[in-house]
Enzyme design. Sequence first.
Site, short mmCIF file in Angstrom:
data_model
loop_
_atom_site.label_atom_id
_atom_site.label_comp_id
_atom_site.label_asym_id
_atom_site.label_seq_id
_atom_site.Cartn_x
_atom_site.Cartn_y
_atom_site.Cartn_z
N ASN A 252 13.57 -12.66 -3.70
CA ASN A 252 14.67 -11.76 -4.68
C ASN A 252 14.24 -10.63 -3.63
O ASN A 252 13.88 -10.15 -2.88
CB ASN A 252 13.01 -11.92 -5.26
CG ASN A 252 13.10 -10.54 -6.93
OD1 ASN A 252 12.45 -9.25 -6.10
ND2 ASN A 252 13.20 -10.68 -8.27
N ILE B 132 4.16 -1.33 -9.44
CA ILE B 132 3.21 -1.16 -8.25
C ILE B 132 3.66 -1.05 -7.30
O ILE B 132 3.43 -0.32 -5.64
CB ILE B 132 3.18 -3.62 -7.49
CG1 ILE B 132 2.10 -3.84 -8.45
CG2 ILE B 132 3.21 -3.13 -6.27
CD1 ILE B 132 0.97 -3.90 -8.51
N LYS C 100 7.70 -11.99 -3.56
CA LYS C 100 7.72 -10.68 -4.02
C LYS C 100 9.07 -10.32 -3.78
O LYS C 100 9.46 -10.38 -2.44
CB LYS C 100 6.38 -10.57 -3.58
CG LYS C 100 6.00 -8.41 -3.41
CD LYS C 100 6.06 -8.66 -4.84
CE LYS C 100 6.03 -7.06 -4.68
NZ LYS C 100 6.42 -6.50 -6.07
N GLY D 85 9.40 -13.50 -18.64
CA GLY D 85 8.59 -13.11 -20.20
C GLY D 85 7.93 -13.52 -21.09
O GLY D 85 7.86 -14.04 -22.37
N CYS E 258 16.49 -1.79 -9.64
CA CYS E 258 15.34 -0.17 -9.17
C CYS E 258 16.84 0.66 -9.06
O CYS E 258 18.41 0.12 -9.14
CB CYS E 258 15.78 -0.65 -7.32
SG CYS E 258 14.93 -2.51 -7.12
C1 LIG Z 1 2.21 -7.29 -10.82
C2 LIG Z 1 3.90 -7.54 -10.53
C3 LIG Z 1 4.68 -7.36 -9.63
C4 LIG Z 1 5.73 -7.48 -9.59
N1 LIG Z 1 7.35 -7.30 -8.81
C5 LIG Z 1 7.98 -7.36 -9.49
C6 LIG Z 1 8.96 -7.88 -8.08
O1 LIG Z 1 9.34 -7.65 -7.05
N2 LIG Z 1 10.43 -7.90 -8.13
C7 LIG Z 1 10.68 -8.56 -9.73
O2 LIG Z 1 11.66 -8.33 -9.71
N3 LIG Z 1 10.07 -9.04 -10.49
C8 LIG Z 1 8.46 -8.20 -10.77
N4 LIG Z 1 7.88 -8.44 -11.57
C9 LIG Z 1 8.43 -8.98 -12.72
C10 LIG Z 1 8.45 -10.05 -13.08
O3 LIG Z 1 8.69 -11.38 -11.78
C11 LIG Z 1 8.04 -10.30 -14.63
O4 LIG Z 1 9.95 -10.19 -14.49
C12 LIG Z 1 7.73 -9.81 -15.59
O5 LIG Z 1 6.70 -9.72 -14.82
C13 LIG Z 1 7.60 -10.72 -17.13
O6 LIG Z 1 6.69 -11.92 -16.98
P1 LIG Z 1 5.97 -12.13 -17.26
O7 LIG Z 1 5.24 -11.53 -18.80
O8 LIG Z 1 6.01 -13.78 -17.13
O9 LIG Z 1 5.15 -11.08 -15.88
C14 LIG Z 1 6.14 -7.97 -10.83
C15 LIG Z 1 5.71 -8.60 -12.29
C16 LIG Z 1 5.01 -8.07 -12.45
C17 LIG Z 1 3.21 -7.98 -12.95
#
Ligand SMILES: Cc1cc2nc3c(=O)[nH]c(=O)nc-3n(C[C@H](O)[C@H](O)[C@H](O)COP(=O)(O)O)c2cc1C
Length: 301
Positions: free
Chosen positions: A97, A69, A43, A241, A128
């Site tokens: 990260n 979040i 995270k 993704g 960010c």
């Molecule tokens: C609940 C949640 C929290 C996330 N927190 C972060 C984060 O702290 N840092 C980050 O770079 N991406 C964060 N992401 C993005 C994911 O790492 C990822 O890039 C994005 O969800 C797309 O992939 P997916 O479709 O497989 O979920 C978060 C995604 C979700 C769903």
Amino acid sequence: MLKVRIGSLSLPNPVMTASGTFGYGKEYEDFVNIHKLGAIVVKGISFDPRPGNPPPRIVETACGMLNAIGLQNVGVERFIEEKLPYLRNMNCRVIVNILGDSVEEYCAITQRLNEEKGIQAIELNISCPNVKKGGVAFGTNSSMAHEVVSQVRKETSLPLIVKLSPNVTDITEMAKAAEDGGADAVSLINTLIGMAIDIHKKKPVLANTIGGLSGPAIKPVALRMVWQVADAVKIPVIGIGGISTWQDAIEFILAGASAIQVGTANFFNPRITDEIIIGIEDYLKKNKYSSVREIIGLAKN
Ligand SMILES: Cc1cc2nc3c(=O)[nH]c(=O)nc-3n(C[C@H](O)[C@H](O)[C@H](O)COP(=O)(O)O)c2cc1C
């Protein structure tokens, strides 16, 4: 057969967990052999702890979810004290990260992480807002992206992965800025900005109004961006993704990804990463490949 390289980082297989969807690893120990994963991306960590946004901060959508979040996390010191020892003990490959609201914050976190053992790479979340530049996200402006990457590059010899935002006109420009700034790899995509409205309350569902869309719904967009970025840069690309099956993972690798990350799918199938590793290996054997490296970008030939 499954070994891949991301710059100087050598991984036993190309399957990682995406930041924010796998906690700090321990949360999934009952479901997944976490030391067998290619790597765990933890995270996002800021310098100081962040409380995140008020609820509601998650909504289910068609084939996906929205989250706001607000980058809630324990901060770099507590991460080092409370989370990292467990991951080190489990022999996991750890990618941290990091996030910041200024170039200085990204650099300060990196300096602190440099002092610790058991970290294999840093992933910069550049989606960010840069508070000193009117809140424009680092990852939506190529000169700001270049600046933050090149400054962090000076701070560390750890492999540096830059995680790109899809909320831009041309993601290849951002990928090139990251490469020029000294990134060892780019990972993409972060979430797409979206929203949902409660028709009974006649108000946005998320307290933050807007949130990040993730899950199977975004896969075709992510795959297209990975395809384009793989053509635009020479450094390795990590595909993210909507990946929720081994077939999805193979699609990203054929599009040019050297590795992949699984995010939202962990929420509806916590064993999915193990299944994807097995599925990739079976596919390679059935198709008579001796290494996953042989199929990276093969759909382009
Ligand atoms: C609940 C949640 C929290 C996330 N927190 C972060 C984060 O702290 N840092 C980050 O770079 N991406 C964060 N992401 C993005 C994911 O790492 C990822 O890039 C994005 O969800 C797309 O992939 P997916 O479709 O497989 O979920 C978060 C995604 C979700 C769903």
